[in-house]
Design a protein around this motif. Structure first.
Motif, short mmCIF file in Angstrom:
data_model
loop_
_atom_site.label_atom_id
_atom_site.label_comp_id
_atom_site.label_asym_id
_atom_site.label_seq_id
_atom_site.Cartn_x
_atom_site.Cartn_y
_atom_site.Cartn_z
N LEU A 1 3.25 1.49 -1.28
CA LEU A 1 3.32 1.42 0.18
C LEU A 1 1.97 1.00 0.75
CD1 LEU A 1 5.19 4.83 0.69
CD2 LEU A 1 6.21 2.54 0.66
N VAL A 2 1.99 0.16 1.77
CA VAL A 2 0.74 -0.42 2.29
C VAL A 2 -0.10 0.55 3.12
CG1 VAL A 2 -0.25 -2.25 3.74
CG2 VAL A 2 1.67 -2.77 2.23
N PRO A 3 0.47 1.26 4.12
CA PRO A 3 -0.41 2.02 5.03
C PRO A 3 -1.36 3.01 4.33
CG PRO A 3 1.78 1.84 5.98
CD PRO A 3 1.89 1.30 4.58
N PRO A 4 -0.93 3.76 3.31
CA PRO A 4 -1.90 4.67 2.66
C PRO A 4 -3.08 3.93 2.03
CG PRO A 4 0.35 5.25 2.04
CD PRO A 4 0.42 3.93 2.73
N ALA A 5 -2.83 2.71 1.52
CA ALA A 5 -3.93 1.94 0.93
C ALA A 5 -4.92 1.49 2.01
CB ALA A 5 -3.38 0.73 0.18
#
Ligand code: SF4
Length: 362
Positions: A170-174
């Protein structure tokens, strides 16, 4: 090409380039999160035609690059199992695991089948009832809905010989990990239009608020990219932060509700290892308990012997975090080329190293 030419129109692009140049009064570091955007920026020479004050930092949005080495080792081990077919998208085949790749394993007799969709794997499972069929489910939020659909379909069909080797990210946590680094140089983001088409962009609003950064939802054609860059630079120059949608022909704030519902029905959020980055809390997806029979890692007794480490020369982790450029790597273009890749970013069509090599930023 219909629906494509207008987004590559040179007059519109020239106008946007000038508007961006007029906006810029100081140096800005902008990260394009998605590797597809990195390739587009280099392919269309966008990094060369804009004001020199705009520096692009390449992000971790290359699914092949961030799939952990151990998962590739697991896929290889499964492909060597008797009566097992490992199905994968083609771009995973050449990515190095600890000792070898799926492509080399296939040359040594492992059963590796390239597919274009996880639904093809379900069909292969139907056609081969005496074999176990495992789909190597890698990717960001863009691939998760169709992977969920494949699992649902297999359950509906009552298939006992289909499972997923899951490496969904998933993008947002990165993005949060990058921004919480005390040495973070990133001042603005171009977020990936295809991910936001599925998920919407509301998830980025609290991030923009918390870290006081501008985020522009951006597409992949030159005009899309110029529009996103203009939004981002405009906010930076005005000292503003928040999320702006510069890809309105595809993205809505809430995203594709049906696709999200499908994901939520089959998957749940989990901690996830990212190749070169490490474990990012709540940045992955795993199968929910109702679908646990389709989890290849639980179904097969995997015994991974590799240490999961990159070759020491490879600086892919620092490149994926935007701390270094491919040309900072001593192996770039010499020991490491697309024909003989050492690390994942030189293999993938979304990897920064392959983009620098292909479009001659040496
Ligand atoms: S050029 Fe090759 S070895 Fe260097 S960081 Fe990129 S993938 Fe790794």
């Amino acid at each position: 090409m219909k629906y494509m030419d207008e987004y590559r129109n040179s007059q519109v692009s020239q106008k946007l380039i000038q508007e961006i140049k007029d906006l810029v009064h100081q140096t800005w570091n902008i990260m394009e999160i998605c590797g597809g955007q990195t390739h587009a920026i280099l392919r269309f020479g966008i990094d060369r035609v804009l004001a020199p004050e705009i520096h692009f930092i390449h992000g971790p949005g290359c699914p092949v690059c961030v799939t952990p080495v151990q998962k590739i080792d697991s896929a290889i081990q499964l492909a060597f199992e008797a009566d097992t077919i490992l199905c994968s998208f083609g771009d995973m085949l050449r990515v190095p695991g600890t000792k070898t790749s799926l492509l080399t394993a296939r040359g040594q007799g492992a059963r590796v089948q390239t597919v274009y969709s996880p639904l093809d794997s379900v069909q292969i499972a139907q056609q081969n009832p005496n074999k176990q069929v495992v789909f190597f489910a890698v990717g960001f939020e863009t691939t998760a809905p169709v992977n969920a659909m494949a699992v649902k379909k297999a359950k509906e069909l009552g298939l006992k010989n289909f499972s997923l080797l899951c490496a969904q990210v998933l993008v947002p946590p990165a993005v949060e990990v990058l921004l919480s680094d005390p040495y973070c140089q990133i001042q603005g983001f171009l977020s990936a239009g295809h991910v936001c088409t599925v998920m919407g962009y509301h998830e980025y609003e609290p991030i923009a608020e918390k870290y006081k950064v501008p985020i522009a939802v951006t597409g992949f054609e030159p005009v899309d990219l110029f529009l996103g860059i203009k939004e981002c630079v405009g906010m930076l120059e005005r000292g503003m932060y928040g999320v702006r949608n510069a890809y309105t022909r595809s993205v809505h704030r809430e995203g594709n509700i049906l696709a999200q519902a499908l994901m939520k029905e089959v998957f749940e959020v989990c901690d996830q290892q990212w190749r070169g980055v490490g474990c990012i809390p709540r940045s992955g997806l795993k199968l929910k308990s109702e679908y646990v029979d389709f989890d290849a890692e639980l179904k097969f007794n995997l015994n991974i012997v590799g240490n999961g480490q990159e070759q020491t020369v490879c600086i892919a982790g620092e490149i994926l975090q935007g701390k270094k450029k491919p040309t900072d790597c001593p192996a770039f273009g010499t020991l490491c080329t697309p024909e003989n890749p050492i690390g994942a970013p030189m293999v993938s069509n979304e990897g920064a190293c392959s983009a620098y090599y292909q479009y001659e930023r040496r």
